[in-house]
Write a protein that holds these residues in place. Structure first.
Motif: not given
Length: 511
Positions: A416-436
């Motif tokens: 969950i902590k790792a996913r939260e970091l990805q949510t913040i990182r990709y918040k401005s890109i609609e088609e990306i939610h996580y690293n894969s």
């Protein structure tokens, strides 16, 4: 006399209002129009028997029933109650002052009792959007409809209850179940836990990384090494369903009729494990009246394909487009339906036809046999797996160990902590939610390497014979490992670990 009642039809995962117009005139006959299927055409016999057994009758006049809009095909027996109430009102056997203010659906038994129907959740959502006062439906479906707030749900056991409500003004107690409260009480209750797994620490780590970054995983190991057991426990370390995800997932299972009686909101992520004899239509969805397939039933969860090379190659190829687009579109002559299909793909396979690794003395397969076996999986499909992990049989010392392993809850908290970091990182890109989901264009932006990491990756590609397709995957997985370490920079040790998860790209596999 002309009377209108209202029901609803489900197309894809959404519902559309259906107006049932009943007209009774002089003459004899029963005409049902508006593109009904055979189940609806047979409703006249069920309705006639149900009305007679409840003290009413089918009028001996000319009855015309139109289901509008007439250009959309309707299916199923869920319109029995809708049509029956229209016939009673049109023949003036009951009062009909407020009949048009309610959505009415249910399948009739010959004694007038109601049987459960499919697709109740999207129908209830549509009823609320249309502004209906209430929704009459079979009692077995009440908990599912109660998910929708701001809608009065009446759970009915027999058509006589609906008749008495409209004709005699007999009050009905609305069905009230705090479905959302139940959801938040049980949304982390999983039937399986990683603490039950003996040994296999390297595979657990790989699955933790996969869960954190949404990566697809291929498990390679001999029979009995625990591949299926590990895959079953993957949903327990994924982040819990949000309420919106639960609603979307429940809609799909409701449309497919997979919820069962007395079911409500789905509380845990789905896990689907189809047999290798499955057809393409069953996997992707389809049929004369399109229904969701296994990949849509896996939406927001996990699709596990055991013994991957045993699946028909053409069946496997249908996975490629849904994995990229995260949706399935099924087209028919008159309409097109779309089902969401955002899922994690986990697959397992033996290392060879004999079941053993190439360097195992028990392996009796030749290099040519192993190549033919591996070639059953196409390169483009293999490209969809970010992680390949070898699963070795568990040693006796690990099996006899009484101490329990790390719990799913502890692993899930890190995910969950790792996913939260990805949510913040990709918040401005609609088609990306996580690293894969990072595309080639974004790799340089989000997966930049320092000099040490670049040297290590170059050396691995040269020395280990890693293929070019492994490069992007290693960067994505390395990004996820860094996120689990709460590190913004991808270090050489993150890349080193990511390289371990590309087993099939090494020369000794011959693929």
């Amino acid at each position: 006399m002309l009377i209108k009642t209202y029901g609803s039809a489900v197309y894809g995962v959404n519902a559309q209002l259906i107006t049932v117009e009943v007209n009774i005139d002089k003459g004899i006959g029963y005409q049902l129009v508006g593109l009904p299927d055979n189940a609806i055409k047979e409703s006249a016999h069920r309705i006639s028997a149900a009305l007679k057994n409840c003290g009413y009758k089918m009028p001996g006049k000319k009855i015309t029933v139109n289901m509008a809009p007439a250009d959309l095909r309707k299916e199923g027996s869920a319109y029995d109650l809708t049509i029956a109430m229209g016939i009673l009102a049109a023949s003036e056997q009951i009062k009909c002052e407020h009949l048009q203010e309610y959505l009415i659906m249910g399948e009739l038994s010959l004694d007038g009792s109601l049987q459960p129907i499919k697709g109740v959740l999207p129908i209830a959502i549509q009823a609320r959007q249309e502004g209906y006062k209430g929704f009459f439906l079979p009692k077995q479906n009440a908990k599912e409809a109660a998910i929708v707030n701001e809608l009065t749900v009446y759970a009915i056991e027999n058509i006589k209850e609906v008749i008495d409500f409209f004709d005699k003004g007999k009050a009905l107690t609305p069905s009230y179940v705090n479905t959302r409260e139940e959801f938040f009480k049980s949304y982390t209750n999983h039937p399986y836990d990683f603490s039950e797994v003996k040994g296999q620490e390297n595979v657990k780590r790989a699955l933790e990384i996969a869960a954190a970054g949404g990566h697809n995983v291929l498990l390679i190991g001999p029979p009995g090494s625990g591949k299926t057991m590990l895959a079953k426990r993957l949903p327990s370390i994924l982040p819990p369903l949000t309420l919106s995800e639960a609603l979307e997932t429940t809609k799909i299972h409701s449309v497919a009729g997979k919820l069962g009686n007395e079911s409500s909101l789905m509380t845990v992520r789905p896990y689907r494990n189809p047999h290798h004899t499955i057809s393409g239509a069953a996997l992707v969805g389809g049929g004369t009246y399109p229904q969701p397939g296994e990949i849509s039933l896996s939406h927001n969860g996990v699709l596990f394909l055991d013994e991957l090379p045993e699946f028909n190659r053409q069946v496997l190829e249908v996975l490629r487009q849904p994995l990229e687009d995260r949706m399935v579109t099924i087209s028919r002559t008159r309409f097109t339906v779309t089902y969401p299909s955002s899922f994690m793909l986990i697959a397992s396979m033996n290392p060879s036809p004999s079941g053993y690794f190439p360097d195992d003395p028990k392996n009796t397969s030749s290099i040519q046999e192993m190549q033919r076996y591996m070639n059953k999986i196409s390169g483009p499909l293999l490209d969809r797996f970010d992680i390949h992990i070898e699963v070795s049989p568990v040693a006796f010392d690990d099996l006899s160990e009484k101490r329990k392993g790390e719990s799913s809850e502890a692993i899930r908290n890190r995910v969950i902590k790792a996913r939260e970091l990805q949510t913040i990182r990709y918040k401005s890109i609609e088609e990306i939610h996580y690293n894969s989901q990072i595309g080639p264009k974004q790799l340089d932006v989000f997966c930049g390497l320092n000099e040490d990491s670049k040297k290590l990756l170059k050396k691995a590609i040269d020395k280990l014979g890693l293929s070019a397709r492994a490069y992007d995957r290693i960067l994505r997985v390395g990004r996820t490992i860094a996120d689990l370490d709460e590190s913004e920079e991808i270090g050489s040790y993150h890349i080193a670990e990511a390289i371990q998860y590309r087993s099939l790209d090494r020369n000794h596999w011959g693929v």
